[in-house]
Enzyme design. Sequence first.
Site, PDB file in Angstrom:
ATOM      1  CG  ASN A 189      -1.719   1.234   1.401  1.00 52.35           C
ATOM      2  OD1 ASN A 189      -1.773   2.067   0.500  1.00 52.35           O
ATOM      3  ND2 ASN A 189      -2.365   1.364   2.552  1.00 52.35           N
TER       4      ASN A 189
ATOM      5  CE  LYS B 245      -0.086   3.158   4.813  1.00 53.77           C
ATOM      6  NZ  LYS B 245       0.082   3.255   6.269  1.00 53.77           N
TER       7      LYS B 245
ATOM      8  CG  HIS C 138      -5.631   1.865   5.329  1.00 51.64           C
ATOM      9  ND1 HIS C 138      -5.200   2.816   6.226  1.00 51.64           N
ATOM     10  CD2 HIS C 138      -4.608   0.995   5.180  1.00 51.64           C
ATOM     11  CE1 HIS C 138      -3.961   2.515   6.593  1.00 51.64           C
ATOM     12  NE2 HIS C 138      -3.576   1.418   5.968  1.00 51.64           N
TER      13      HIS C 138
ATOM     14  CD  GLU D 190      -2.717   5.443   6.836  1.00 52.66           C
ATOM     15  OE1 GLU D 190      -2.685   5.482   5.596  1.00 52.66           O
ATOM     16  OE2 GLU D 190      -1.803   4.942   7.514  1.00 52.66           O
TER      17      GLU D 190
ATOM     18  CD  GLU E 102      -3.097  -2.375   7.379  1.00 51.30           C
ATOM     19  OE1 GLU E 102      -1.991  -2.587   6.876  1.00 51.30           O
ATOM     20  OE2 GLU E 102      -3.751  -1.344   7.165  1.00 51.30           O
TER      21      GLU E 102
ATOM     22  N   GLY F 239       3.064   2.341  10.826  1.00 53.86           N
ATOM     23  CA  GLY F 239       4.043   3.415  10.695  1.00 53.86           C
ATOM     24  C   GLY F 239       4.787   3.755  11.975  1.00 53.86           C
TER      25      GLY F 239
ATOM     26  CB  SER G  86       5.654  -1.781  11.939  1.00 53.57           C
ATOM     27  OG  SER G  86       5.284  -0.440  12.241  1.00 53.57           O
TER      28      SER G  86
ATOM     29  N   GLY H 267       5.135   1.437   4.394  1.00 57.15           N
ATOM     30  CA  GLY H 267       6.437   2.055   4.100  1.00 57.15           C
ATOM     31  C   GLY H 267       7.431   1.156   3.388  1.00 57.15           C
TER      32      GLY H 267
HETATM   33  P1  13P Z   1       3.385   0.468   7.571  1.00 58.07           P
HETATM   34  O1  13P Z   1       3.850  -0.842   6.954  1.00 58.07           O
HETATM   35  O2  13P Z   1       4.079   1.649   7.017  1.00 58.07           O
HETATM   36  O3  13P Z   1       3.345   0.392   9.049  1.00 58.07           O
HETATM   37  O4  13P Z   1       1.850   0.650   7.080  1.00 58.07           O
HETATM   38  C1  13P Z   1       0.968  -0.401   7.220  1.00 58.07           C
HETATM   39  C2  13P Z   1      -0.270  -0.072   6.476  1.00 58.07           C
HETATM   40  O5  13P Z   1      -1.036   0.790   6.881  1.00 58.07           O
HETATM   41  C3  13P Z   1      -0.541  -0.799   5.222  1.00 58.07           C
HETATM   42  O6  13P Z   1      -1.819  -0.577   4.776  1.00 58.07           O
END
Ligand code: 13P
Length: 251
Positions: free
Chosen positions: A12, A14, A98, A100, A168, A174, A213, A235
């Site tokens: 992802n 983002k 998600h 977010e 998640e 993150g 993460s 990330g």
């Molecule tokens: P990270 O791997 O950056 O922690 O993000 C996870 C995520 O939200 C994937 O959708």
Amino acid sequence: MTDAIRPLIAGNWKMNGLKASAAEFDAMLTGAAAVAAKADLLVCPPATLIAAFAAKAAGKTVAVGAQDCHPKASGAHTGDIAAEMLADAGASAIIVGHSERRADHGESDDLVRQKAEAAWRAGVIAIVCVGETQGQRDAGQTLDILRGQLSLSLPGGSKADNLVVAYEPVWAIGTGLTPTAKDVEQIHGFIRELLISRFSDEGAKMRILYGGSVKPSNAAELMAVKNVNGALVGGASLKAADFLAIAKGCP
Ligand code: 13P
């Protein structure tokens, strides 16, 4: 039975990525053959890059997906993108719900379910995200939160080939923090039981991804956990070397 599920490593991106990021995607396409025996690969770039990435990925072993969609197929919804448009651009999966999106845009479980149904209407897989916040975890509410999110966000008729669940924990996204393998096993086992009780055999075969993460250094441990059928990676999915190393960590 669930041991036979083929893992999916989904990236992802983002709100990251410009046309110049095609070089990193090219490196993923090149390196994908070396991990094809381990896992399916999916990259979800920002919507602006889907068509270009999908054209590059044609005939290759990396699929391209999207990060969100509108529940409707068309209409007066300025700035929104329909699942049909994403499919038309070459997406074969759409992430919905998600954390977010849930936090930044106030998305409810009911809206997330409508978006998953929109993905199906467009002929693509829905990847439905669930997860508890730090406060909910501290209050011991994790399983109740997940039960509620899953029961309201997953449409009836969910099947192993049209729906993927991504667990998640919001506090792990993150932050560099991850739950212990024991916690992941307990939570994924809980999700599996709910999926089986609602969708029977299909629920037994559905992929349950872990996200939050995930990186090359912890992928092997997390991917070895029972009922973890892959990862949703933020990330670390932006760099081909890291993304491919995570896939290599699958058992
Ligand atoms: P990270 O791997 O950056 O922690 O993000 C996870 C995520 O939200 C994937 O959708």
